[in-house]
Write a protein that holds these residues in place. Sequence first.
Motif, mmCIF file in Angstrom:
data_model
loop_
_atom_site.group_PDB
_atom_site.id
_atom_site.type_symbol
_atom_site.label_atom_id
_atom_site.label_comp_id
_atom_site.label_asym_id
_atom_site.label_seq_id
_atom_site.Cartn_x
_atom_site.Cartn_y
_atom_site.Cartn_z
ATOM 1 N N LEU A 247 0.838 -1.205 0.000
ATOM 2 C CA LEU A 247 0.000 0.000 0.000
ATOM 3 C C LEU A 247 0.872 1.254 0.000
ATOM 4 C CD1 LEU A 247 -2.948 -0.533 2.531
ATOM 5 C CD2 LEU A 247 -3.007 -0.680 0.037
ATOM 6 N N ALA A 248 1.902 1.233 0.827
ATOM 7 C CA ALA A 248 2.793 2.395 0.893
ATOM 8 C C ALA A 248 3.549 2.579 -0.413
ATOM 9 C CB ALA A 248 3.773 2.227 2.060
ATOM 10 N N ILE A 249 3.971 1.471 -1.029
ATOM 11 C CA ILE A 249 4.670 1.568 -2.308
ATOM 12 C C ILE A 249 3.745 2.151 -3.372
ATOM 13 C CG2 ILE A 249 5.732 0.234 -4.168
ATOM 14 C CD1 ILE A 249 6.818 -1.678 -2.049
ATOM 15 N N ARG A 250 2.532 1.630 -3.442
ATOM 16 C CA ARG A 250 1.583 2.135 -4.437
ATOM 17 C C ARG A 250 1.191 3.578 -4.147
ATOM 18 N NH1 ARG A 250 -2.637 -2.202 -6.719
ATOM 19 N NH2 ARG A 250 -2.402 -0.731 -8.442
ATOM 20 N N GLY A 251 1.204 3.937 -2.886
ATOM 21 C CA GLY A 251 0.862 5.309 -2.512
ATOM 22 C C GLY A 251 1.831 6.344 -3.036
ATOM 23 N N THR A 252 3.065 5.925 -3.345
ATOM 24 C CA THR A 252 4.032 6.893 -3.864
ATOM 25 C C THR A 252 3.684 7.355 -5.268
ATOM 26 O OG1 THR A 252 5.508 5.184 -4.776
ATOM 27 C CG2 THR A 252 5.877 5.859 -2.482
ATOM 28 N N ASP A 253 2.807 6.629 -5.950
ATOM 29 C CA ASP A 253 2.401 7.001 -7.302
ATOM 30 C C ASP A 253 1.045 7.724 -7.336
ATOM 31 O OD1 ASP A 253 4.407 6.466 -9.147
ATOM 32 O OD2 ASP A 253 3.963 4.325 -9.191
ATOM 33 N N VAL A 254 0.459 7.955 -6.170
ATOM 34 C CA VAL A 254 -0.812 8.671 -6.128
ATOM 35 C C VAL A 254 -0.564 10.153 -6.423
ATOM 36 C CG1 VAL A 254 -2.705 9.448 -4.640
ATOM 37 C CG2 VAL A 254 -1.931 7.063 -4.553
ATOM 38 N N GLN A 255 -1.214 10.655 -7.456
ATOM 39 C CA GLN A 255 -1.039 12.053 -7.869
ATOM 40 C C GLN A 255 -2.184 12.934 -7.371
ATOM 41 O OE1 GLN A 255 -0.797 12.080 -12.169
ATOM 42 N NE2 GLN A 255 1.412 11.851 -12.149
ATOM 43 N N ARG A 256 -1.820 14.165 -7.024
ATOM 44 C CA ARG A 256 -2.816 15.185 -6.732
ATOM 45 C C ARG A 256 -2.469 16.447 -7.522
ATOM 46 N NH1 ARG A 256 -3.632 14.828 -0.136
ATOM 47 N NH2 ARG A 256 -4.772 12.829 -0.099
ATOM 48 N N LYS A 257 -3.505 17.141 -7.990
ATOM 49 C CA LYS A 257 -3.308 18.389 -8.730
ATOM 50 C C LYS A 257 -3.957 19.529 -7.967
ATOM 51 C CE LYS A 257 -3.024 16.554 -13.455
ATOM 52 N NZ LYS A 257 -3.584 16.607 -14.832
ATOM 53 N N ASP A 258 -3.227 20.652 -7.877
ATOM 54 C CA ASP A 258 -3.820 21.824 -7.239
ATOM 55 C C ASP A 258 -4.570 22.649 -8.278
ATOM 56 O OD1 ASP A 258 -1.946 23.321 -8.680
ATOM 57 O OD2 ASP A 258 -0.611 23.596 -6.961
ATOM 58 N N ALA A 259 -5.105 23.797 -7.861
ATOM 59 C CA ALA A 259 -5.918 24.636 -8.747
ATOM 60 C C ALA A 259 -5.146 25.126 -9.958
ATOM 61 C CB ALA A 259 -6.478 25.821 -7.958
ATOM 62 N N ASN A 260 -3.834 25.184 -9.832
ATOM 63 C CA ASN A 260 -2.995 25.664 -10.940
ATOM 64 C C ASN A 260 -2.480 24.519 -11.824
ATOM 65 O OD1 ASN A 260 -3.178 28.412 -10.074
ATOM 66 N ND2 ASN A 260 -1.624 27.967 -8.494
ATOM 67 N N GLY A 261 -2.921 23.311 -11.529
ATOM 68 C CA GLY A 261 -2.489 22.176 -12.334
ATOM 69 C C GLY A 261 -1.163 21.578 -11.919
ATOM 70 N N ASN A 262 -0.605 22.041 -10.804
ATOM 71 C CA ASN A 262 0.664 21.496 -10.321
ATOM 72 C C ASN A 262 0.434 20.124 -9.679
ATOM 73 O OD1 ASN A 262 2.236 23.852 -10.977
ATOM 74 N ND2 ASN A 262 1.282 24.868 -9.209
ATOM 75 N N ILE A 263 1.289 19.179 -10.031
ATOM 76 C CA ILE A 263 1.139 17.806 -9.539
ATOM 77 C C ILE A 263 2.024 17.569 -8.318
ATOM 78 C CG2 ILE A 263 1.480 15.369 -10.110
ATOM 79 C CD1 ILE A 263 0.907 16.064 -13.013
ATOM 80 N N SER A 264 1.456 16.911 -7.314
ATOM 81 C CA SER A 264 2.228 16.516 -6.128
ATOM 82 C C SER A 264 1.992 15.036 -5.859
ATOM 83 C CB SER A 264 1.817 17.337 -4.909
ATOM 84 O OG SER A 264 0.463 17.079 -4.555
ATOM 85 N N TYR A 265 2.881 14.463 -5.071
ATOM 86 C CA TYR A 265 2.816 13.047 -4.708
ATOM 87 C C TYR A 265 2.868 12.941 -3.183
ATOM 88 C CZ TYR A 265 3.983 12.271 -9.628
ATOM 89 O OH TYR A 265 3.978 12.270 -11.009
ATOM 90 N N PRO A 266 1.738 13.150 -2.501
ATOM 91 C CA PRO A 266 1.750 13.189 -1.031
ATOM 92 C C PRO A 266 2.191 11.891 -0.389
ATOM 93 C CG PRO A 266 -0.499 13.122 -1.881
ATOM 94 C CD PRO A 266 0.397 13.393 -3.048
#
Length: 484
Positions: A428-447
């Motif tokens: 789960l933790a390994i797969r979680g490193t590929d979870v993407q999030r985008k902010d309002a400006n379209g910037n991608i993060s990997y929490p």
Amino acid sequence: MPEDKEQSITQNSRRGFIKTTALAAAGFMIVPRHVLGGKGFLAPSDRLQLAGIGAGGKGESDIAGIVKGGKTDVAFLCDVDDRSAATSVKNFPKAKYYKDYRELLDKEAKHIDAVTVSTPDHNHAMIAMAAMQLEKHVYIQKPLTHDIYEARMLTEAAKRYQVVTQMGNQGASGDGVRRLQEWYNAGKIGKVHTVYCWTDRPVWPQGIAWPTGKTEIPKELNWDLWLGSAPDKDYIDNLVPFNWRGWWNFGTGALGDMGCHLVEPPFRVLDLDTPIAVECSVGSVYVGEFNRGYFPESCPPSSHVILTFAKTDKTKGEVKVHWMDGGIKPERPEELGPDERFGDNGVLFIGTKGKMICETYGKNPRLLPLSRNSEDNTAITIPRVPGQEDGHYTMFAEAAMAGYGKIQLSSPFEIAGPLTETLLIANLAIRGTDVQRKDANGNISYPGRDMKMLWDKANMKVTNFDDVNQFVKRQYRKGWSLGV
């Protein structure tokens, strides 16, 4: 069954496994098989009728291993790929051959006593569940399941249907893990607080994009049956019969392949349960200059996972178990000489008074420094399984012949289930490193790459990062079901 065999059987619960000193002192009650009776009982004159589901590769050796123990007939073989099954078909010409396990179980259930399940990971659970619901004894290749939910369901089902079960982590029946237990119980290294497990796996492609294009399906392979519970995909070269391990839809990566062999020694020696927290970092994949590849369908090329376990009576407070794959290794112990082998796959226990190490399957256990071993006189207090790895198969056949609850095995689902859950929580933790999030400006993060995930065992979920809970229980392809 010879008396020395029955006296050497390991106990039938995870916690009971580590208390074998008391069992050894008390002795075992020897009961002739003909008076045992009960569900699943076969008279001594009868033979175990085995169905091998997944007859090639590891399935080939699983079937042969159980037969080697004696009193077993391979009555049926089942494989979706005729090429893979060819050797088993040749070795057991009297066995009736099927491609679809559902047809096999539907038509032949009354003629089957036990099954082996040696398919790719994603189809383990539904095949095993179908067999257990028919009250068939089950030997299933490691890892027990593809998903955490599946592992929990199989563990509960084995008890509900009262069938004999064993997972194919043969080292669980080896002398090595028992020697580690004896040293630890004797206080040779004090109380453990940290463990390192490492492997040179994967030895198959990972951290890559799913190939484009469509390849012709070999005529011997039923691709739809091979996919089973997994999502619809076009057939690609070099996936079957081995490289599926690196794709999340089918396999469980290096952890699924080797974790059942390497995490099992600390799991048993320290009486661990599933972890309470997990965190990790993964190796980066680069496509072009400074551009990290993003391939969420594929396991990463390497990872370092830290699992936190609650304190047990065997440990000094919480325990950190480090999992390292892709060639990553822990710092070499200072007690190990510069020319003394550390190994490409192994386990290192660090206690308050010393250290001990072993190799895959718990083999070659050693106290550190190595000079301690020549003078060691720790008593043998834990019963051994005759034949060790071969005995892992033999004892399953013996237990299936005797019936549920009569013979204690090394890795029944009540032990294998929590161990498998532990490895899949790490995933789960390994797969979680590929979870993407985008902010309002379209910037991608990997929490998930900067998070310690907290695990709620009772509710089977991560409590502080809901994005990964989708992987606890996956959606099966239409037409396929776990049957619960």
